[in-house]
Design a protein around this motif. Structure first.
Motif, PDB file in Angstrom:
ATOM      1  N   GLU A 150     -30.015-118.203  -0.128  1.00  0.00           N
ATOM      2  CA  GLU A 150     -28.980-119.215  -0.390  1.00  0.00           C
ATOM      3  C   GLU A 150     -29.619-120.463  -1.000  1.00  0.00           C
ATOM      4  OE1 GLU A 150     -26.842-122.202   2.692  1.00  0.00           O
ATOM      5  OE2 GLU A 150     -26.563-120.071   3.144  1.00  0.00           O
ATOM      6  N   ALA A 151     -30.762-120.866  -0.468  1.00  0.00           N
ATOM      7  CA  ALA A 151     -31.462-122.055  -0.975  1.00  0.00           C
ATOM      8  C   ALA A 151     -31.917-121.828  -2.414  1.00  0.00           C
ATOM      9  CB  ALA A 151     -32.654-122.383  -0.079  1.00  0.00           C
ATOM     10  N   LEU A 152     -32.455-120.635  -2.708  1.00  0.00           N
ATOM     11  CA  LEU A 152     -32.885-120.350  -4.073  1.00  0.00           C
ATOM     12  C   LEU A 152     -31.698-120.420  -5.028  1.00  0.00           C
ATOM     13  CD1 LEU A 152     -34.850-119.419  -6.291  1.00  0.00           C
ATOM     14  CD2 LEU A 152     -34.315-117.075  -5.626  1.00  0.00           C
ATOM     15  N   LEU A 153     -30.592-119.797  -4.665  1.00  0.00           N
ATOM     16  CA  LEU A 153     -29.410-119.789  -5.521  1.00  0.00           C
ATOM     17  C   LEU A 153     -28.961-121.219  -5.848  1.00  0.00           C
ATOM     18  CD1 LEU A 153     -27.160-118.053  -6.885  1.00  0.00           C
ATOM     19  CD2 LEU A 153     -25.883-118.309  -4.758  1.00  0.00           C
ATOM     20  N   GLU A 154     -28.847-122.047  -4.831  1.00  0.00           N
ATOM     21  CA  GLU A 154     -28.380-123.422  -5.028  1.00  0.00           C
ATOM     22  C   GLU A 154     -29.393-124.269  -5.798  1.00  0.00           C
ATOM     23  OE1 GLU A 154     -27.390-124.890  -1.132  1.00  0.00           O
ATOM     24  OE2 GLU A 154     -25.793-123.393  -0.873  1.00  0.00           O
ATOM     25  N   ASP A 155     -30.668-124.154  -5.428  1.00  0.00           N
ATOM     26  CA  ASP A 155     -31.695-124.977  -6.065  1.00  0.00           C
ATOM     27  C   ASP A 155     -31.928-124.564  -7.519  1.00  0.00           C
ATOM     28  OD1 ASP A 155     -31.874-126.172  -3.589  1.00  0.00           O
ATOM     29  OD2 ASP A 155     -33.814-125.273  -3.079  1.00  0.00           O
ATOM     30  N   LEU A 156     -31.929-123.248  -7.782  1.00  0.00           N
ATOM     31  CA  LEU A 156     -32.117-122.776  -9.149  1.00  0.00           C
ATOM     32  C   LEU A 156     -30.916-123.156 -10.018  1.00  0.00           C
ATOM     33  CD1 LEU A 156     -33.918-121.258 -11.154  1.00  0.00           C
ATOM     34  CD2 LEU A 156     -32.764-119.141 -10.447  1.00  0.00           C
ATOM     35  N   LYS A 157     -29.717-123.071  -9.462  1.00  0.00           N
ATOM     36  CA  LYS A 157     -28.523-123.478 -10.211  1.00  0.00           C
ATOM     37  C   LYS A 157     -28.637-124.938 -10.637  1.00  0.00           C
ATOM     38  CE  LYS A 157     -23.481-123.763  -9.907  1.00  0.00           C
ATOM     39  NZ  LYS A 157     -22.298-123.466  -9.074  1.00  0.00           N
ATOM     40  N   HIS A 158     -29.068-125.785  -9.725  1.00  0.00           N
ATOM     41  CA  HIS A 158     -29.250-127.213 -10.034  1.00  0.00           C
ATOM     42  C   HIS A 158     -30.280-127.387 -11.161  1.00  0.00           C
ATOM     43  CE1 HIS A 158     -29.591-131.529  -9.397  1.00  0.00           C
ATOM     44  NE2 HIS A 158     -30.905-131.368  -9.358  1.00  0.00           N
ATOM     45  N   ALA A 159     -31.405-126.664 -11.073  1.00  0.00           N
ATOM     46  CA  ALA A 159     -32.456-126.771 -12.099  1.00  0.00           C
ATOM     47  C   ALA A 159     -31.949-126.265 -13.449  1.00  0.00           C
ATOM     48  CB  ALA A 159     -33.697-125.994 -11.663  1.00  0.00           C
ATOM     49  N   VAL A 160     -31.254-125.119 -13.459  1.00  0.00           N
ATOM     50  CA  VAL A 160     -30.729-124.552 -14.704  1.00  0.00           C
ATOM     51  C   VAL A 160     -29.757-125.522 -15.363  1.00  0.00           C
ATOM     52  CG1 VAL A 160     -29.241-122.718 -15.627  1.00  0.00           C
ATOM     53  CG2 VAL A 160     -31.157-122.128 -14.128  1.00  0.00           C
ATOM     54  N   LYS A 161     -28.862-126.099 -14.568  1.00  0.00           N
ATOM     55  CA  LYS A 161     -27.920-127.084 -15.127  1.00  0.00           C
ATOM     56  C   LYS A 161     -28.668-128.258 -15.750  1.00  0.00           C
ATOM     57  CE  LYS A 161     -23.716-126.388 -12.467  1.00  0.00           C
ATOM     58  NZ  LYS A 161     -22.722-127.019 -11.609  1.00  0.00           N
ATOM     59  N   LEU A 205     -26.175-117.323 -13.167  1.00  0.00           N
ATOM     60  CA  LEU A 205     -26.742-117.540 -14.490  1.00  0.00           C
ATOM     61  C   LEU A 205     -25.710-117.285 -15.586  1.00  0.00           C
ATOM     62  CD1 LEU A 205     -30.308-116.057 -13.927  1.00  0.00           C
ATOM     63  CD2 LEU A 205     -29.702-118.475 -14.194  1.00  0.00           C
ATOM     64  N   LYS A 206     -24.872-116.269 -15.405  1.00  0.00           N
ATOM     65  CA  LYS A 206     -23.801-116.006 -16.381  1.00  0.00           C
ATOM     66  C   LYS A 206     -22.832-117.188 -16.436  1.00  0.00           C
ATOM     67  CE  LYS A 206     -23.947-111.010 -15.938  1.00  0.00           C
ATOM     68  NZ  LYS A 206     -23.301-109.837 -15.321  1.00  0.00           N
ATOM     69  N   GLU A 207     -22.521-117.769 -15.285  1.00  0.00           N
ATOM     70  CA  GLU A 207     -21.632-118.938 -15.239  1.00  0.00           C
ATOM     71  C   GLU A 207     -22.230-120.130 -15.983  1.00  0.00           C
ATOM     72  OE1 GLU A 207     -21.052-119.551 -11.057  1.00  0.00           O
ATOM     73  OE2 GLU A 207     -19.692-117.827 -10.869  1.00  0.00           O
ATOM     74  N   GLN A 208     -23.559-120.172 -16.084  1.00  0.00           N
ATOM     75  CA  GLN A 208     -24.230-121.258 -16.797  1.00  0.00           C
ATOM     76  C   GLN A 208     -24.402-120.928 -18.288  1.00  0.00           C
ATOM     77  OE1 GLN A 208     -24.470-123.976 -14.936  1.00  0.00           O
ATOM     78  NE2 GLN A 208     -23.723-122.628 -13.322  1.00  0.00           N
ATOM     79  N   GLY A 209     -23.908-119.769 -18.715  1.00  0.00           N
ATOM     80  CA  GLY A 209     -23.948-119.413 -20.131  1.00  0.00           C
ATOM     81  C   GLY A 209     -25.087-118.503 -20.548  1.00  0.00           C
ATOM     82  N   LEU A 210     -25.831-117.941 -19.591  1.00  0.00           N
ATOM     83  CA  LEU A 210     -26.910-117.027 -19.930  1.00  0.00           C
ATOM     84  C   LEU A 210     -26.373-115.599 -20.032  1.00  0.00           C
ATOM     85  CD1 LEU A 210     -28.322-119.539 -18.374  1.00  0.00           C
ATOM     86  CD2 LEU A 210     -30.279-118.018 -18.290  1.00  0.00           C
ATOM     87  N   HIS A 211     -27.056-114.769 -20.793  1.00  0.00           N
ATOM     88  CA  HIS A 211     -26.702-113.352 -20.895  1.00  0.00           C
ATOM     89  C   HIS A 211     -27.984-112.530 -20.806  1.00  0.00           C
ATOM     90  CE1 HIS A 211     -28.109-112.399 -25.048  1.00  0.00           C
ATOM     91  NE2 HIS A 211     -28.043-113.717 -25.152  1.00  0.00           N
ATOM     92  N   ASN A 212     -27.814-111.236 -20.573  1.00  0.00           N
ATOM     93  CA  ASN A 212     -28.934-110.312 -20.460  1.00  0.00           C
ATOM     94  C   ASN A 212     -29.158-109.679 -21.829  1.00  0.00           C
ATOM     95  OD1 ASN A 212     -30.423-107.883 -20.099  1.00  0.00           O
ATOM     96  ND2 ASN A 212     -29.834-107.802 -17.957  1.00  0.00           N
ATOM     97  N   THR A 241     -34.429-108.598 -14.175  1.00  0.00           N
ATOM     98  CA  THR A 241     -33.674-108.936 -15.380  1.00  0.00           C
ATOM     99  C   THR A 241     -34.383-110.006 -16.194  1.00  0.00           C
ATOM    100  OG1 THR A 241     -31.470-109.541 -16.198  1.00  0.00           O
ATOM    101  CG2 THR A 241     -32.259-110.727 -14.280  1.00  0.00           C
ATOM    102  N   ILE A 242     -34.021-110.052 -17.452  1.00  0.00           N
ATOM    103  CA  ILE A 242     -34.326-111.183 -18.316  1.00  0.00           C
ATOM    104  C   ILE A 242     -32.968-111.716 -18.742  1.00  0.00           C
ATOM    105  CG2 ILE A 242     -35.295-111.954 -20.519  1.00  0.00           C
ATOM    106  CD1 ILE A 242     -37.291-109.605 -20.302  1.00  0.00           C
ATOM    107  N   MET A 243     -32.749-113.010 -18.588  1.00  0.00           N
ATOM    108  CA  MET A 243     -31.497-113.634 -19.033  1.00  0.00           C
ATOM    109  C   MET A 243     -31.845-114.843 -19.885  1.00  0.00           C
ATOM    110  SD  MET A 243     -28.964-113.041 -15.797  1.00  0.00           S
ATOM    111  CE  MET A 243     -27.494-113.339 -16.769  1.00  0.00           C
ATOM    112  N   THR A 244     -30.999-115.135 -20.853  1.00  0.00           N
ATOM    113  CA  THR A 244     -31.315-116.201 -21.795  1.00  0.00           C
ATOM    114  C   THR A 244     -30.073-116.906 -22.313  1.00  0.00           C
ATOM    115  OG1 THR A 244     -32.522-116.719 -23.835  1.00  0.00           O
ATOM    116  CG2 THR A 244     -31.337-114.623 -23.789  1.00  0.00           C
ATOM    117  N   THR A 245     -30.274-118.137 -22.751  1.00  0.00           N
ATOM    118  CA  THR A 245     -29.224-118.861 -23.458  1.00  0.00           C
ATOM    119  C   THR A 245     -29.328-118.623 -24.960  1.00  0.00           C
ATOM    120  OG1 THR A 245     -30.615-120.840 -23.588  1.00  0.00           O
ATOM    121  CG2 THR A 245     -29.045-120.723 -21.750  1.00  0.00           C
ATOM    122  N   LEU A 246     -30.429-118.016 -25.417  1.00  0.00           N
ATOM    123  CA  LEU A 246     -30.567-117.720 -26.839  1.00  0.00           C
ATOM    124  C   LEU A 246     -29.468-116.753 -27.248  1.00  0.00           C
ATOM    125  CD1 LEU A 246     -34.435-117.153 -26.984  1.00  0.00           C
ATOM    126  CD2 LEU A 246     -33.203-119.166 -27.829  1.00  0.00           C
TER     127      LEU A 246
END
Length: 195
Positions: free
Chosen positions: A79-90, A118-125, A151-156
Motif C-alpha cells: 500500500e505504501a509503495l502504491l501511494e508513494d510511487l503514485k506521488h512520485a510519478v505525478k 500507472l495507466k491512470e497516470q497516462g502510461l502504457h505497456n 512490466t515496462i510502462m512508459t509515457t512515450l
C-alpha cells in the motif's frame, strides 16, 4: 532480494542529469534522469513490489513493514509503495519528464493495482501495445497464473522504431523471471537525432 538498481553506459552516462531513490531508502525504486534536446527529459525507473503474502521475518515484506513502523507509518508495504510511487510519478509528469518504468510487480502486471495506477497516470505497456498476443504470457517461471508479473510502462507514445519484447526463460539475465527488453532510438528517448 527486493532491491532495485539502474546502470547507465555509453550515451546515457554523459546525459545523466540526476539519480534518485525512494524517500524511505528501502530500495523500492531507483531512477535516473537523462537529458535530451533542449528541455526534453526522460526518467528511467526500476521498481520492486514486495510479495505481500511472505511471512518470514527476513522477507522483503517483513523488512519493509519494520522500517515503516520505525518511522511511524502504519501502512502495509505494498500500500505504501502504491501511494508513494503514485506521488512520485505525478511529480515527474508535472516536471514534464517522459517516463520508462521497469517493474517486478509481484502481481498481475496488466490488471493489478500498480499497473492500474500507472495507466491512470497516462502510461502504457509498450510490449503489449506492440505484441498483444503476449497478454497471457507469464514472466515468472513458477507462476500458476498465465499473466505477466513484470512490466515496462512508459509515457512515450507508441512508435514503430521502438523494439521490445520478452526473452525466453533462462535467456538474458539469470533467474526465474523472463528478461523484458525495450530498444528505444535516440530520436525517441532524447528527442533528437544523435549521430
Amino acid at each position: 532480494y527486493g532491491g532495485t538498481m539502474i546502470i547507465t553506459t555509453k550515451e546515457a552516462t554523459h546525459r545523466t542529469i540526476s539519480t534518485s531513490v525512494d524517500p524511505t531508502k528501502m530500495g523500492r525504486w531507483t531512477s535516473v534522469l537523462l537529458a535530451g534536446k533542449k528541455d526534453y527529459k526522460t526518467r528511467i525507473v526500476s521498481v520492486y513490489n514486495p510479495i505481500g503474502t511472505s511471512k518470514g521475518s527476513r522477507s522483503v515484506n517483513a523488512q519493509q513493514q519494520r522500517r515503516l513502523r520505525s518511522i511511524g507509518d502504519t501502512r502495509l508495504p505494498r500500500e505504501a509503495l502504491l501511494e508513494d510511487l503514485k506521488h512520485a510519478v505525478k511529480q515527474w509528469i508535472d516536471d514534464k519528464e517522459h517516463l520508462i518504468v521497469c517493474m517486478d510487480a509481484n502481481e498481475n502486471a496488466i490488471t493489478g493495482s500498480l499497473a492500474k495506477m500507472l495507466k491512470e497516470q497516462g502510461l502504457h505497456n509498450p510490449i503489449l501495445t506492440k505484441h498483444p498476443h503476449l497478454y497471457n504470457s507469464p514472466t515468472y517461471s513458477r507462476t500458476e497464473s498465465q499473466k505477466p508479473i513484470d512490466t515496462i510502462m512508459t509515457t512515450l507514445p507508441p512508435h514503430p522504431a521502438i523494439k521490445c519484447g520478452y526473452l525466453a526463460f533462462k535467456e538474458g539475465i539469470p533467474g526465474d523471471h523472463r528478461t523484458l527488453w525495450a530498444d528505444i532510438p535516440f530520436s525517441v528517448i532524447f528527442g533528437n537525432n544523435a549521430p
